[in-house]
Design a protein around this motif. Structure first.
Motif, PDB file in Angstrom:
ATOM      1  N   VAL A  26     -26.918  42.809  54.683  1.00 44.74           N
ATOM      2  CA  VAL A  26     -26.544  43.109  53.309  1.00 44.74           C
ATOM      3  C   VAL A  26     -25.061  43.435  53.312  1.00 44.74           C
ATOM      4  CG1 VAL A  26     -26.913  44.626  51.337  1.00 44.74           C
ATOM      5  CG2 VAL A  26     -28.834  44.008  52.800  1.00 44.74           C
ATOM      6  N   ASP A  27     -24.284  42.698  52.523  1.00 39.60           N
ATOM      7  CA  ASP A  27     -22.851  42.958  52.381  1.00 39.60           C
ATOM      8  C   ASP A  27     -22.604  43.626  51.043  1.00 39.60           C
ATOM      9  OD1 ASP A  27     -22.185  41.779  54.793  1.00 39.60           O
ATOM     10  OD2 ASP A  27     -22.069  39.783  53.900  1.00 39.60           O
ATOM     11  N   MET A  28     -21.856  44.733  51.062  1.00 37.94           N
ATOM     12  CA  MET A  28     -21.556  45.469  49.843  1.00 37.94           C
ATOM     13  C   MET A  28     -20.053  45.707  49.758  1.00 37.94           C
ATOM     14  SD  MET A  28     -24.666  48.205  49.837  1.00 37.94           S
ATOM     15  CE  MET A  28     -24.502  48.646  51.558  1.00 37.94           C
ATOM     16  N   HIS A  29     -19.529  45.699  48.542  1.00 39.10           N
ATOM     17  CA  HIS A  29     -18.105  45.937  48.305  1.00 39.10           C
ATOM     18  C   HIS A  29     -17.978  47.121  47.344  1.00 39.10           C
ATOM     19  CE1 HIS A  29     -13.860  45.058  48.048  1.00 39.10           C
ATOM     20  NE2 HIS A  29     -13.944  45.188  46.728  1.00 39.10           N
ATOM     21  N   TYR A  30     -17.302  48.147  47.802  1.00 41.87           N
ATOM     22  CA  TYR A  30     -17.095  49.353  47.006  1.00 41.87           C
ATOM     23  C   TYR A  30     -15.642  49.442  46.583  1.00 41.87           C
ATOM     24  CZ  TYR A  30     -21.611  51.246  48.441  1.00 41.87           C
ATOM     25  OH  TYR A  30     -22.938  51.449  48.635  1.00 41.87           O
ATOM     26  N   CYS A  31     -15.413  49.841  45.349  1.00 37.05           N
ATOM     27  CA  CYS A  31     -14.085  50.230  44.877  1.00 37.05           C
ATOM     28  C   CYS A  31     -14.196  51.699  44.515  1.00 37.05           C
ATOM     29  CB  CYS A  31     -13.650  49.411  43.674  1.00 37.05           C
ATOM     30  SG  CYS A  31     -13.054  47.789  44.124  1.00 37.05           S
ATOM     31  N   GLY A  32     -13.671  52.523  45.383  1.00 34.12           N
ATOM     32  CA  GLY A  32     -13.841  53.963  45.210  1.00 34.12           C
ATOM     33  C   GLY A  32     -15.273  54.317  45.546  1.00 34.12           C
ATOM     34  N   ASP A  33     -15.938  54.957  44.596  1.00 39.17           N
ATOM     35  CA  ASP A  33     -17.345  55.309  44.785  1.00 39.17           C
ATOM     36  C   ASP A  33     -18.276  54.364  44.038  1.00 39.17           C
ATOM     37  OD1 ASP A  33     -16.658  57.456  46.328  1.00 39.17           O
ATOM     38  OD2 ASP A  33     -16.594  58.867  44.650  1.00 39.17           O
ATOM     39  N   HIS A  34     -17.744  53.329  43.429  1.00 39.07           N
ATOM     40  CA  HIS A  34     -18.541  52.416  42.615  1.00 39.07           C
ATOM     41  C   HIS A  34     -18.832  51.128  43.381  1.00 39.07           C
ATOM     42  CE1 HIS A  34     -17.959  54.960  39.150  1.00 39.07           C
ATOM     43  NE2 HIS A  34     -16.657  54.994  39.404  1.00 39.07           N
ATOM     44  N   LEU A  35     -20.100  50.725  43.343  1.00 40.85           N
ATOM     45  CA  LEU A  35     -20.519  49.465  43.954  1.00 40.85           C
ATOM     46  C   LEU A  35     -20.124  48.328  43.025  1.00 40.85           C
ATOM     47  CD1 LEU A  35     -22.103  47.954  46.188  1.00 40.85           C
ATOM     48  CD2 LEU A  35     -24.131  48.259  44.779  1.00 40.85           C
ATOM     49  N   VAL A  36     -19.278  47.433  43.512  1.00 44.48           N
ATOM     50  CA  VAL A  36     -18.790  46.328  42.688  1.00 44.48           C
ATOM     51  C   VAL A  36     -19.622  45.075  42.910  1.00 44.48           C
ATOM     52  CG1 VAL A  36     -16.818  44.845  42.212  1.00 44.48           C
ATOM     53  CG2 VAL A  36     -16.458  47.256  42.671  1.00 44.48           C
ATOM     54  N   ASP A  37     -19.953  44.752  44.172  1.00 45.25           N
ATOM     55  CA  ASP A  37     -20.666  43.512  44.464  1.00 45.25           C
ATOM     56  C   ASP A  37     -21.498  43.707  45.722  1.00 45.25           C
ATOM     57  OD1 ASP A  37     -21.473  40.897  44.212  1.00 45.25           O
ATOM     58  OD2 ASP A  37     -19.701  40.050  45.170  1.00 45.25           O
ATOM     59  N   PHE A  38     -22.664  43.045  45.766  1.00 45.54           N
ATOM     60  CA  PHE A  38     -23.475  43.025  46.994  1.00 45.54           C
ATOM     61  C   PHE A  38     -24.092  41.645  47.133  1.00 45.54           C
ATOM     62  CE2 PHE A  38     -26.617  44.030  43.846  1.00 45.54           C
ATOM     63  CZ  PHE A  38     -27.772  43.428  44.302  1.00 45.54           C
ATOM     64  N   SER A  39     -24.430  41.289  48.383  1.00 45.71           N
ATOM     65  CA  SER A  39     -24.974  39.970  48.640  1.00 45.71           C
ATOM     66  C   SER A  39     -25.870  40.019  49.868  1.00 45.71           C
ATOM     67  CB  SER A  39     -23.841  38.968  48.858  1.00 45.71           C
ATOM     68  OG  SER A  39     -24.365  37.716  49.204  1.00 45.71           O
ATOM     69  N   PHE A  40     -26.951  39.218  49.821  1.00 44.22           N
ATOM     70  CA  PHE A  40     -27.847  39.100  50.960  1.00 44.22           C
ATOM     71  C   PHE A  40     -27.525  37.872  51.803  1.00 44.22           C
ATOM     72  CE2 PHE A  40     -30.596  41.570  48.096  1.00 44.22           C
ATOM     73  CZ  PHE A  40     -30.856  42.629  48.928  1.00 44.22           C
ATOM     74  N   MET A  65      -0.536  51.234  47.450  1.00 46.73           N
ATOM     75  CA  MET A  65      -0.542  52.578  48.028  1.00 46.73           C
ATOM     76  C   MET A  65      -1.438  53.499  47.218  1.00 46.73           C
ATOM     77  SD  MET A  65       3.339  53.251  49.075  1.00 46.73           S
ATOM     78  CE  MET A  65       4.142  52.313  50.321  1.00 46.73           C
ATOM     79  N   GLU A  66      -1.458  53.335  45.895  1.00 45.26           N
ATOM     80  CA  GLU A  66      -2.267  54.199  45.062  1.00 45.26           C
ATOM     81  C   GLU A  66      -3.725  53.747  45.029  1.00 45.26           C
ATOM     82  OE1 GLU A  66      -0.530  54.303  41.241  1.00 45.26           O
ATOM     83  OE2 GLU A  66       1.328  55.223  41.935  1.00 45.26           O
ATOM     84  N   MET A  67      -3.988  52.442  45.022  1.00 41.68           N
ATOM     85  CA  MET A  67      -5.326  51.907  44.802  1.00 41.68           C
ATOM     86  C   MET A  67      -5.962  51.357  46.080  1.00 41.68           C
ATOM     87  SD  MET A  67      -5.743  52.411  41.605  1.00 41.68           S
ATOM     88  CE  MET A  67      -6.973  51.330  40.950  1.00 41.68           C
ATOM     89  N   ASP A  68      -5.597  51.854  47.239  1.00 41.41           N
ATOM     90  CA  ASP A  68      -6.185  51.359  48.485  1.00 41.41           C
ATOM     91  C   ASP A  68      -7.487  52.109  48.754  1.00 41.41           C
ATOM     92  OD1 ASP A  68      -6.388  49.758  50.685  1.00 41.41           O
ATOM     93  OD2 ASP A  68      -5.219  51.098  51.963  1.00 41.41           O
ATOM     94  N   CYS A  69      -8.414  52.001  47.838  1.00 37.42           N
ATOM     95  CA  CYS A  69      -9.685  52.704  47.978  1.00 37.42           C
ATOM     96  C   CYS A  69     -10.857  51.736  48.085  1.00 37.42           C
ATOM     97  CB  CYS A  69      -9.894  53.643  46.800  1.00 37.42           C
ATOM     98  SG  CYS A  69      -9.899  52.787  45.218  1.00 37.42           S
ATOM     99  N   CYS A  70     -10.620  50.443  48.124  1.00 33.72           N
ATOM    100  CA  CYS A  70     -11.688  49.450  48.219  1.00 33.72           C
ATOM    101  C   CYS A  70     -12.119  49.286  49.667  1.00 33.72           C
ATOM    102  CB  CYS A  70     -11.218  48.111  47.656  1.00 33.72           C
ATOM    103  SG  CYS A  70     -10.856  48.166  45.904  1.00 33.72           S
TER     104      CYS A  70
END
Length: 140
Positions: A26-40, A65-70
């Motif tokens: 399972v691959d998941m992509h987070y931006c901050g604490d929010h789940l943006v995308d997942f794939s099987f 520098m500010e948004m490097d939370c993904c």
């Protein structure tokens, strides 16, 4: 009740064997604490913020520098590999058993072309005396 329990138990054991030998990720992509995308089945798409940041090169350095939370998270479930049986290493007795089992199993589902009556050439025995009258047993 007993038959229903047997069917439920056999179905649950089949699913246990299936899921214990199956492996997937399972691959998941987070931006901050929010789940943006997942794939099987394939890699997840990158964050939209990162795609917009790469387009504008002047604001890119400040935004990175500010948004490097993904972050990308990959969870891999490995199944058991020791349950696989190779059929080329069967002994002769095992091969004979498998062949006879397959032949007898296939024969269960073959039907006859016509209804065979084994006693059609024989006549019934002659009625010498009426047993119901002799024993005086009558259906009411």
């Amino acid at each position: 009740m007993k038959e229903a329990f047997r069917k439920i138990a056999s179905l649950s054991m089949a699913f246990i064997v299936l899921f214990s030998t199956m492996s997937f990720s399972v691959d998941m992509h987070y931006c901050g604490d929010h789940l943006v995308d997942f794939s099987f089945s394939q890699k997840v798409d990158t964050c939209i913020m990162k795609a917009e940041m790469t387009e504008s090169s002047s604001a890119c350095t400040v935004m990175e520098m500010e948004m490097d939370c993904c972050s990308d998270v990959e969870i891999v479930f490995e199944g058991q590999e020791d349950l696989k049986v190779s059929f080329d290493q069967l002994s002769f007795d095992q091969q004979v058993f498998v062949a006879s089992f397959v032949c007898s199993y296939i024969d269960l589902f073959e039907g006859f072309d016509e209804n065979v009556v084994p006693f059609k050439d024989y006549s019934p025995p002659p009625l010498i005396r009426d047993i119901q009258i002799l024993d005086q047993t009558f259906l009411i």
